[in-house]
Write an enzyme that holds these catalytic residues in place. Sequence first.
Site, PDB file in Angstrom:
ATOM      1  N   TYR A 155       0.839  -1.210   0.000  1.00 48.48           N
ATOM      2  CA  TYR A 155       0.000   0.000   0.000  1.00 48.48           C
ATOM      3  C   TYR A 155       0.874   1.261   0.000  1.00 48.48           C
ATOM      4  CZ  TYR A 155      -3.732   3.189   1.583  1.00 48.48           C
ATOM      5  OH  TYR A 155      -4.633   4.231   1.694  1.00 48.48           O
ATOM      6  N   LYS A 159       1.102   4.186  -2.872  1.00 51.43           N
ATOM      7  CA  LYS A 159       0.751   5.583  -2.579  1.00 51.43           C
ATOM      8  C   LYS A 159       1.952   6.519  -2.789  1.00 51.43           C
ATOM      9  CE  LYS A 159      -3.550   4.799  -1.629  1.00 51.43           C
ATOM     10  NZ  LYS A 159      -4.635   5.356  -2.469  1.00 51.43           N
TER      11      LYS A 159
HETATM   12  P1  NAP Z   1     -13.292   2.481   0.979  1.00 50.92           P
HETATM   13  O1  NAP Z   1     -14.347   3.015   1.878  1.00 50.92           O
HETATM   14  O2  NAP Z   1     -12.739   1.122   1.241  1.00 50.92           O
HETATM   15  O3  NAP Z   1     -13.862   2.539  -0.527  1.00 50.92           O
HETATM   16  C1  NAP Z   1     -13.064   2.087  -1.584  1.00 50.92           C
HETATM   17  C2  NAP Z   1     -13.711   2.447  -2.894  1.00 50.92           C
HETATM   18  O4  NAP Z   1     -12.857   2.022  -3.971  1.00 50.92           O
HETATM   19  C3  NAP Z   1     -15.055   1.755  -3.102  1.00 50.92           C
HETATM   20  O5  NAP Z   1     -15.919   2.626  -3.786  1.00 50.92           O
HETATM   21  C4  NAP Z   1     -14.696   0.574  -3.989  1.00 50.92           C
HETATM   22  O6  NAP Z   1     -15.770   0.127  -4.798  1.00 50.92           O
HETATM   23  C5  NAP Z   1     -13.619   1.210  -4.859  1.00 50.92           C
HETATM   24  N1  NAP Z   1     -12.728   0.231  -5.491  1.00 50.92           N
HETATM   25  C6  NAP Z   1     -11.966  -0.715  -4.883  1.00 50.92           C
HETATM   26  N2  NAP Z   1     -11.296  -1.430  -5.799  1.00 50.92           N
HETATM   27  C7  NAP Z   1     -11.640  -0.942  -7.020  1.00 50.92           C
HETATM   28  C8  NAP Z   1     -11.300  -1.275  -8.356  1.00 50.92           C
HETATM   29  N3  NAP Z   1     -10.444  -2.284  -8.643  1.00 50.92           N
HETATM   30  N4  NAP Z   1     -11.852  -0.577  -9.371  1.00 50.92           N
HETATM   31  C9  NAP Z   1     -12.733   0.436  -9.116  1.00 50.92           C
HETATM   32  N5  NAP Z   1     -13.098   0.799  -7.858  1.00 50.92           N
HETATM   33  C10 NAP Z   1     -12.558   0.120  -6.832  1.00 50.92           C
HETATM   34  O7  NAP Z   1     -12.021   3.456   0.904  1.00 50.92           O
HETATM   35  P2  NAP Z   1     -11.790   4.946   1.478  1.00 50.92           P
HETATM   36  O8  NAP Z   1     -11.313   4.820   2.873  1.00 50.92           O
HETATM   37  O9  NAP Z   1     -12.930   5.813   1.149  1.00 50.92           O
HETATM   38  O10 NAP Z   1     -10.504   5.345   0.620  1.00 50.92           O
HETATM   39  C11 NAP Z   1     -10.594   6.034  -0.623  1.00 50.92           C
HETATM   40  C12 NAP Z   1      -9.184   6.344  -1.085  1.00 50.92           C
HETATM   41  O11 NAP Z   1      -8.513   7.118  -0.095  1.00 50.92           O
HETATM   42  C13 NAP Z   1      -8.314   5.108  -1.309  1.00 50.92           C
HETATM   43  O12 NAP Z   1      -7.469   5.306  -2.401  1.00 50.92           O
HETATM   44  C14 NAP Z   1      -7.506   5.021  -0.034  1.00 50.92           C
HETATM   45  O13 NAP Z   1      -6.296   4.342  -0.228  1.00 50.92           O
HETATM   46  C15 NAP Z   1      -7.305   6.494   0.257  1.00 50.92           C
HETATM   47  N6  NAP Z   1      -7.006   6.754   1.667  1.00 50.92           N
HETATM   48  C16 NAP Z   1      -7.881   6.411   2.651  1.00 50.92           C
HETATM   49  C17 NAP Z   1      -7.553   6.658   3.975  1.00 50.92           C
HETATM   50  C18 NAP Z   1      -8.473   6.330   5.121  1.00 50.92           C
HETATM   51  O14 NAP Z   1      -8.063   6.506   6.280  1.00 50.92           O
HETATM   52  N7  NAP Z   1      -9.698   5.888   4.875  1.00 50.92           N
HETATM   53  C19 NAP Z   1      -6.316   7.245   4.284  1.00 50.92           C
HETATM   54  C20 NAP Z   1      -5.448   7.579   3.253  1.00 50.92           C
HETATM   55  C21 NAP Z   1      -5.809   7.321   1.946  1.00 50.92           C
HETATM   56  P3  NAP Z   1     -16.777  -1.070  -4.284  1.00 50.92           P
HETATM   57  O15 NAP Z   1     -17.708  -0.451  -3.310  1.00 50.92           O
HETATM   58  O16 NAP Z   1     -17.444  -1.515  -5.545  1.00 50.92           O
HETATM   59  O17 NAP Z   1     -15.899  -2.104  -3.660  1.00 50.92           O
END
Ligand code: NAP
Length: 243
Positions: A155, A159
């Site tokens: 991961y 990133k």
């Molecule tokens: P999340 O709630 O787990 O949601 C992930 C989203 O990505 C869902 O809409 C999922 O679709 C979609 N997805 C996963 N694999 C995919 C693929 N192969 N093709 C198309 N769509 C795909 O994640 P989140 O926490 O909102 O995170 C969003 C972004 O922010 C990510 O890139 C994550 O790495 C980054 N981020 C998050 C955090 C945190 O603390 N949450 C911190 C730093 C960075 P489905 O619903 O269809 O599975």
Amino acid sequence: MTLNGKNAIVTGASRGIGRATAIELASAGVNVALVATSLSDAVRAVQAECESLGVKACSYACDVSSGKETKDLVMQIRKDFGSVEILVNNAGITKDGLMSFMSEDDFDRVVGVNLKGAFNMIKTVSGLMLRARCGRIINMSSVSGLMGNAGQVNYSASKAGLVGLTKSVAREFASKGITCNAIAPGFIETDMTKDIGEDNPLVSSIPLGRMGRPQEIAQAVRFLAESDYITGVVLRVDGGIAM
Ligand code: NAP
């Protein structure tokens, strides 16, 4: 850039940060193409919420790690929307494990979705932006890509890779009216972090004393989409954890 009436693609729009981003952009008058892995009830609900704000919204199923699927996706979105001015590469996954135990498949899959997914989307969408000489590309990185994180070699690498990709794309497209920036969220309350409780030492090490909310990342996306003079930056929205 004035957002009202523009068209945006938001990947990973069914939940968490992507959902909040789609709603934030829709509230600014942006039509939104919502991308998730399937046409689930969740993404349909986000579509309905955006439509209730008076914009056009459509949902699409696509695995962003596939060059073929992203090409077909963007062709369909072009037919449906005509143009794309904003691309938010937000789709992301984790498959955590310590280095010694991490499988090659888990490394490849996380890099494939998080990093190559952004490459695939930019490759196709930038063609539309280049012709229009207008575009805002926003990639969702992470503080894990800036600081590293034990148990997240795949991961963090994906990133950190997004940071280099962002800066190179920013340099390539700057003269064409296209900006490219990254956001590095800290710990945000979504499905991805549902196992981190408020009593977790990670949370107490956040200077602002709490996890972030998806809307706080969405507001940063909107800010970067509106800006004409910011490109190649990595904007930390992390409560100070990575300073
Ligand atoms: P999340 O709630 O787990 O949601 C992930 C989203 O990505 C869902 O809409 C999922 O679709 C979609 N997805 C996963 N694999 C995919 C693929 N192969 N093709 C198309 N769509 C795909 O994640 P989140 O926490 O909102 O995170 C969003 C972004 O922010 C990510 O890139 C994550 O790495 C980054 N981020 C998050 C955090 C945190 O603390 N949450 C911190 C730093 C960075 P489905 O619903 O269809 O599975």
